[in-house]
Design a protein around this motif. Structure first.
Motif, mmCIF file in Angstrom:
data_model
loop_
_atom_site.group_PDB
_atom_site.id
_atom_site.type_symbol
_atom_site.label_atom_id
_atom_site.label_comp_id
_atom_site.label_asym_id
_atom_site.label_seq_id
_atom_site.Cartn_x
_atom_site.Cartn_y
_atom_site.Cartn_z
ATOM 1 N N GLU A 569 0.835 -1.206 0.000
ATOM 2 C CA GLU A 569 0.000 0.000 0.000
ATOM 3 C C GLU A 569 0.871 1.257 0.000
ATOM 4 O O GLU A 569 0.629 2.196 -0.764
ATOM 5 C CB GLU A 569 -0.903 -0.022 1.235
ATOM 6 N N ASP A 570 1.919 1.244 0.847
ATOM 7 C CA ASP A 570 2.815 2.407 0.940
ATOM 8 C C ASP A 570 3.541 2.653 -0.377
ATOM 9 O O ASP A 570 3.669 3.800 -0.828
ATOM 10 C CB ASP A 570 3.837 2.204 2.070
ATOM 11 N N HIS A 571 4.058 1.595 -0.996
ATOM 12 C CA HIS A 571 4.745 1.726 -2.296
ATOM 13 C C HIS A 571 3.824 2.387 -3.313
ATOM 14 O O HIS A 571 4.240 3.258 -4.072
ATOM 15 C CB HIS A 571 5.170 0.351 -2.812
ATOM 16 N N CYS A 572 2.580 1.942 -3.323
ATOM 17 C CA CYS A 572 1.614 2.452 -4.300
ATOM 18 C C CYS A 572 1.310 3.932 -4.055
ATOM 19 O O CYS A 572 1.233 4.721 -4.995
ATOM 20 C CB CYS A 572 0.331 1.617 -4.220
ATOM 21 N N VAL A 573 1.179 4.298 -2.783
ATOM 22 C CA VAL A 573 0.906 5.702 -2.430
ATOM 23 C C VAL A 573 2.100 6.579 -2.803
ATOM 24 O O VAL A 573 1.945 7.651 -3.399
ATOM 25 C CB VAL A 573 0.599 5.826 -0.917
ATOM 26 N N GLU A 574 3.309 6.117 -2.466
ATOM 27 C CA GLU A 574 4.525 6.910 -2.715
ATOM 28 C C GLU A 574 4.756 7.137 -4.215
ATOM 29 O O GLU A 574 5.312 8.152 -4.622
ATOM 30 C CB GLU A 574 5.742 6.203 -2.104
ATOM 31 N N ALA A 575 4.314 6.173 -5.031
ATOM 32 C CA ALA A 575 4.545 6.296 -6.481
ATOM 33 C C ALA A 575 3.653 7.349 -7.119
ATOM 34 O O ALA A 575 3.899 7.779 -8.249
ATOM 35 C CB ALA A 575 4.302 4.942 -7.150
ATOM 36 N N LYS A 576 2.593 7.778 -6.398
ATOM 37 C CA LYS A 576 1.637 8.769 -6.914
ATOM 38 C C LYS A 576 1.162 8.374 -8.321
ATOM 39 O O LYS A 576 1.196 9.158 -9.265
ATOM 40 C CB LYS A 576 2.278 10.169 -6.942
ATOM 41 N N SER A 577 0.728 7.117 -8.409
ATOM 42 C CA SER A 577 0.351 6.572 -9.722
ATOM 43 C C SER A 577 -1.133 6.238 -9.775
ATOM 44 O O SER A 577 -1.529 5.236 -10.357
ATOM 45 C CB SER A 577 1.185 5.311 -10.008
ATOM 46 N N TYR A 578 -1.940 7.072 -9.139
ATOM 47 C CA TYR A 578 -3.403 6.934 -9.176
ATOM 48 C C TYR A 578 -3.863 5.551 -8.699
ATOM 49 O O TYR A 578 -4.684 4.889 -9.319
ATOM 50 C CB TYR A 578 -3.946 7.224 -10.583
ATOM 51 N N ASN A 579 -3.280 5.115 -7.581
ATOM 52 C CA ASN A 579 -3.684 3.874 -6.897
ATOM 53 C C ASN A 579 -3.356 2.595 -7.662
ATOM 54 O O ASN A 579 -3.866 1.529 -7.331
ATOM 55 C CB ASN A 579 -5.179 3.898 -6.535
ATOM 56 N N LYS A 580 -2.508 2.690 -8.682
ATOM 57 C CA LYS A 580 -2.067 1.488 -9.395
ATOM 58 C C LYS A 580 -0.575 1.609 -9.663
ATOM 59 O O LYS A 580 -0.131 2.602 -10.248
ATOM 60 C CB LYS A 580 -2.821 1.316 -10.719
ATOM 61 N N LEU A 581 0.195 0.604 -9.232
ATOM 62 C CA LEU A 581 1.641 0.645 -9.412
ATOM 63 C C LEU A 581 2.092 -0.659 -10.056
ATOM 64 O O LEU A 581 1.984 -1.731 -9.452
ATOM 65 C CB LEU A 581 2.343 0.838 -8.058
ATOM 66 N N ARG A 582 2.598 -0.563 -11.278
ATOM 67 C CA ARG A 582 3.038 -1.769 -11.985
ATOM 68 C C ARG A 582 4.414 -2.201 -11.493
ATOM 69 O O ARG A 582 5.316 -1.375 -11.287
ATOM 70 C CB ARG A 582 3.082 -1.488 -13.489
#
Length: 960
Positions: A569-582
């Protein structure tokens, strides 16, 4: 102390009163938003009822300190000018509290009103309201599970109560009071004492003691006191079913006998319009059935494709005693086919047929597991589970199908843990050995599927069933895939997997569950059963040791999964990628993969001990242990489920990142206090999978949709769907043109003069154009967007203008559901509606409600979307132009779907405006102009735009 006494006094006052003497105050407030910490109250109302009579009322506007959002002005029709002269909140609250006194309060979603009122009362130095309060929305959810939803407007409509000036506090409070009386009478007349007593117990277990519990307790007292009079309740009749039987002795000689100008439809349908395209399509479908061919048929808007495949399917099934599966992508179309189209054909066609509506197994309740949970209720269940059961009990009492999706009260996502305990589960199904086999909803459904002529399914079920050797749908040779343009996206979702914290925690809880008040789970059940068994002490000790070891292993992993999914969850938030991180490289996520490896090793130990437990149970006999066969079957089921989950974890550890997309997805709307991340894994291309699962096994498949071809060619669809891989038979292709005269009925305008979308001046000029259009026209208008960012900018800009024009204004994401938006929009002839992705297809608005359709931007896919990005990478590795092979064809089809919202009947007229000037300025723009029907005008400037729209809606008389 005073507030506690109020409640006690209140209870003493009302407990023995009949409804006609019950006194209560129905309340409602209007606010500037949904958050009581920073939004404000702008209107308060209370209606004092004695029985059904309003004996007094309190209504006051409230002067806010800040600005009222425009969408609230539109919603409530309360203007800033009215609020300027209103009294301040402190003064209004004092008078309101004096008015309500210690009365019972009734409200619709009253928790919302209480939060706001008490926030402001406390902020102004007062004591919070502690009156007993009853919620008509909550009561409605319990006792009316079959209504479409439980909004105030829906429930008052159900009881025939008039609601004028909705979203004004006095009107809503009055309607709520009337609704409360109607609901209460309905409950007293239709639901028996035993059911209400059980609901009362659940309300107590759910800790709803000051509100719902007291209400149901009052209902129970009323019924107990009237029991001696011999008055009986009239059972509710639920007509929802998943089987349609049409008994008829007739037949048809040919397809034209039904569809021709003097055919069966013409004689039975009022205002029948002959459509040659519909008859052509029906004949092609019938021919494909008889020759066992594949047919790809695009049916333009207005062709009537549902009847064009249902009639030949019913006829063919009747002649050949065969089954035809019809698969759709959306629940809306699935239910339209079953609850609207097939009943119409039942009235009209002389052909006998049996149709069945079927959904995925997880949608159905398991009778055995339901009974077990109700028995468990007496020993104690969690308050959260009790709350969920409140929304299931009345539905379960009256359902004919066991399909929880017909229950609008129960949220499967919110109460996922509870639903996992009681839904039909292929791993835990006893089949014919189950003692409740005869009353099993899934088994009844499967029997009906065996004898059905038409089975209405959905793409998800179709694909899941194909992967499990057709365990639900059985063997079939004929398949119709409607909404076929969505087959590939459905396949991507269903041929991969997702794994979330809730998934794993639920899996653990099925074996071991412990809370402060309650412990349970399958391992606990085994130990309890062993204590009463005839096993030797050594046998008992050995099994208990294995169960204890398993319990420890599972409990030790709870912290691991909490940490794992929190990190994700933290990785996804930090990436600022609209709740989806590939995840493109697993080495870039070392912390996550360290925990995944730890979880994988733990699963090996769990599997080893589960297998050991299974081996021990295989040596036991039923004389030693009660219900041994059930325990054995359940243990094997859990073993299979853990094995499947272990395989998922191993795939996450060793993903095929060339052919699959792997990403983390956060759910920002989750209400639960647990990690909100999910691992998602999906195939990038699905053609080969579809070929293996469907095309190689089913002799005849019809693919249909309104948008399958691009410039008369099916090449893109054939490649994407894998039909290009079919070599052993010819794939027939057909385009059935729309019966509409687009040259006369529509006009396509292109904003060629506007800057390109990425230009810094685009938005300001586009907003100016929209404002000019909406001030010079007064027709039903819908604007479609590809992002909420653009929608919000337009909404903010137009709110003032439309408010002053007194035009109804609706926007997706502004506190109202999609269906409610459409319902409200259809009621008006000059409303404006702003929508995003879900409005581009599946929206049918006929007549004057929609005359102007604005497409703000070309609907290109978002290239950073994990699946899209992965496919772009794959195409580029293969030296293919991703724009021409993927992005452009998808955008062309999507634009056609959006365009199709406008003209829905032969009498519709309207204008489509594309505001994206790339259609004129880019080389590829020519494709967009070629795929859309009707006249096309490229606009020179804003004046030209206004002039063309004006001429279309207000043409000059012919003699001028």
């Amino acid at each position: 102390m005073e507030s506690i006494n109020n409640e006690v006094k209140n209870t003493e006052n009302f407990n023995n009163l009949p409804l006609e003497q019950l006194e209560f105050v129905a309340i409602d407030i209007e606010t500037t938003g949904l958050n009581s910490e920073w939004d404000e109250i702008i209107q308060i109302a209370g209606m004092r009822f004695k029985g059904e009579e309003v004996v007094n009322q309190f209504v006051s506007l409230v002067k806010p300190k800040g600005k009222v959002p425009k969408f609230i002005e539109h919603l409530t029709h309360i203007s800033p000018q009215e609020l300027k002269t209103a009294p301040p909140i402190k003064e209004v609250l004092k008078d309101f509290c004096n008015f309500i006194g210690d009365s019972i309060l009734v409200g619709h979603n009253i928790g919302f009103d209480f939060n706001f009122l008490n926030q402001f009362i406390v902020d102004n130095g007062g004591f919070p309201i502690s009156n007993m309060h009853w919620d008509t929305a909550e009561i409605g959810r319990i006792y009316l599970p079959f209504t479409t939803d439980h909004k105030l407007s829906t429930l008052v409509s159900f009881f025939g109560i008039e609601l004028m000036n909705a979203h004004q506090a006095d009107a809503d409070a009055l309607a709520t009071g009337k609704l409360f009386n109607a609901l209460t009478n309905y409950i007293l007349n239709h639901y028996g004492y035993m059911l209400n007593a059980r609901l009362m117990d659940l309300a107590m277990q759910a800790n709803l003691k000051s509100g719902l519990y007291e209400y149901i307790k009052w209902i129970v007292r009323q019924q107990r006191s009237s029991a001696l009079s011999g008055k009986k309740t009239v059972p509710v009749v639920n007509e929802l079913n998943n089987v349609i039987e049409h008994i008829a002795a007739g037949s048809i000689k040919s397809i034209p006998e039904v569809f021709a100008e003097d055919g069966i439809f013409a004689s039975k349908f009022p205002n029948f319009e002959f459509r040659s395209g519909q008859m052509t399509m029906a004949e092609e479908v019938a021919d494909a059935f008889s020759k066992q061919d594949f047919l790809v048929v695009e049916a333009g808007t207005g062709v009537g494709k549902s009847f064009a495949y249902l009639v030949p399917a019913i006829d063919f099934s009747n002649r050949n005693k065969s089954k035809v599966i019809v698969s759709t992508n959306t629940k809306n179309l699935q239910e339209q086919l079953f609850f609207k189209d097939l009943p119409q054909l039942k009235k009209i066609l002389p052909l006998p047929f049996q149709a069945v509506l079927v959904k995925g197994r997880e949608n159905y309740i398991c009778e055995r597991r339901w009974q077990e949970l109700l028995q468990e209720q007496t020993r104690g269940i969690t308050s959260y589970d009790a709350y969920g059961l409140l929304n299931l009990l009345v539905w379960k009492e009256h359902t004919n199908t066991g399909d929880v999706s017909e229950n609008s009260s129960f949220d499967k996502n919110r109460f996922g843990v509870l639903w996992h305990k009681i839904c039909s589960d292929r791993y835990l199904c006893g089949g014919r050995k189950c003692p409740l086999f005869q009353s099993c909803y899934v088994m009844k459904l499967r029997k009906n599927i065996e004898t059905a002529s038409i089975v209405v399914a959905n793409h998800s079920l179709l694909l899941a069933d194909a992967q499990m050797d057709n365990s639900t749908l059985g063997e079939y040779q004929y398949l119709v895939i409607d909404e076929a343009h969505n087959l590939m996206s459905a396949a991507s979702k269903n041929l991969g997997f997702t794994l979330s914290y809730v998934d794993l925690n639920s899996l653990f809880n099925q074996l071991v569950y412990t809370s402060r008040k309650y412990s349970g789970g399958f391992l606990s059940q085994i130990i309890q059963t062993l204590q009463k068994s005839m096993l030797t002490t050594d046998q008992k000790t050995h099994i208990e040791t294995l169960c204890t070891k398993l319990t420890g292993e599972i409990d030790s992993q709870r912290q691991v999964i909490t940490k794992l999914f929190s990190l994700a969850e933290d990785h996804c938030v930090e990436a600022k990628s609209y709740n989806k991180l590939r995840i493109k490289d697993i080495n870039a996520f070392e912390d996550i993969y360290t925990l995944l490896k730890e979880l994988s090793l733990a699963f090996k130990d769990i599997m080893k001990d589960l297998t050991a437990l299974d081996n021990v149970f295989s040596t036991l006999n039923s004389n030693q242990v009660k219900d041994l066969d059930v325990l054995k079957d359940n243990l094997k089921g859990y073993l299979s489920r853990y094995m499947e989950t272990e395989e998922i974890i191993l795939q996450l550890l060793n993903p095929d990142l060339d052919n699959y997309a792997l990403w983390i997805e956060n759910d920002p709307n989750s209400e639960r206090n647990v990690p909100i991340s999910t691992f998602c894994y999906a195939p990038v291309e699905v053609g080969e999978h579809l070929n293996r699962l469907l095309y190689q096994n089913i002799p005849c498949i019809i693919f249909t949709s309104a948008t399958l071809s691009i410039r008369g060619s099916f090449k893109f669809f054939l490649n994407q769907s894998g039909l290009s891989l079919v070599t052993e038979k010819n794939v027939r292709q057909s385009i059935v043109e729309s019966p509409f005269d687009y040259d006369k009925q529509s006009l396509l305008l292109i904003g060629s003069f506007l800057p390109e979308y990425k230009d810094k001046f685009f938005q300001s000029q586009a907003l100016g154009c929209l404002e000019q259009i909406l001030t010079t026209t007064n027709v039903g208008t819908m604007a479609l967007f590809t992002s909420y960012k653009d929608l919000d900018a337009v909404y903010d800009h137009l709110s003032d203008t439309l408010f002053h024009l007194n035009r109804p204004f609706f926007a997706q994401g502004k506190g109202v559901s999609r269906n409610s938006l459409l319902d409200e929009f259809k009621k008006s002839k000059n409303a404006v509606l702003l929508g995003t992705s879900s409005f581009w297809e599946g929206v049918d608005i006929q007549g004057d409600s929609l005359s102007l359709l604005i497409l703000y931007k070309i609907p290109f896919q978002v290239p950073s979307e994990p699946l899209v990005e992965a496919l772009i990478d794959k195409l580029e590795r293969e030296n293919k132009d991703s724009f021409m092979h993927l992005m452009l064809p998808n955008a062309l089809l999507r634009l056609r779907q959006g365009f199709g919202r406008l003209i829905r009947s032969k009498t519709d007229r309207g204008v489509v405006l594309i505001m994206d000037s790339r259609v004129s300025k880019k080389k590829y723009g020519i494709y967009f102009k070629q795929i859309l029907p009707g006249r096309c005008i490229e606009l020179k400037d804003e004046q030209h735009l206004i002039s063309e729209i004006g001429k279309f809606f207000n043409p000059l008389p012919a003699n001028i």
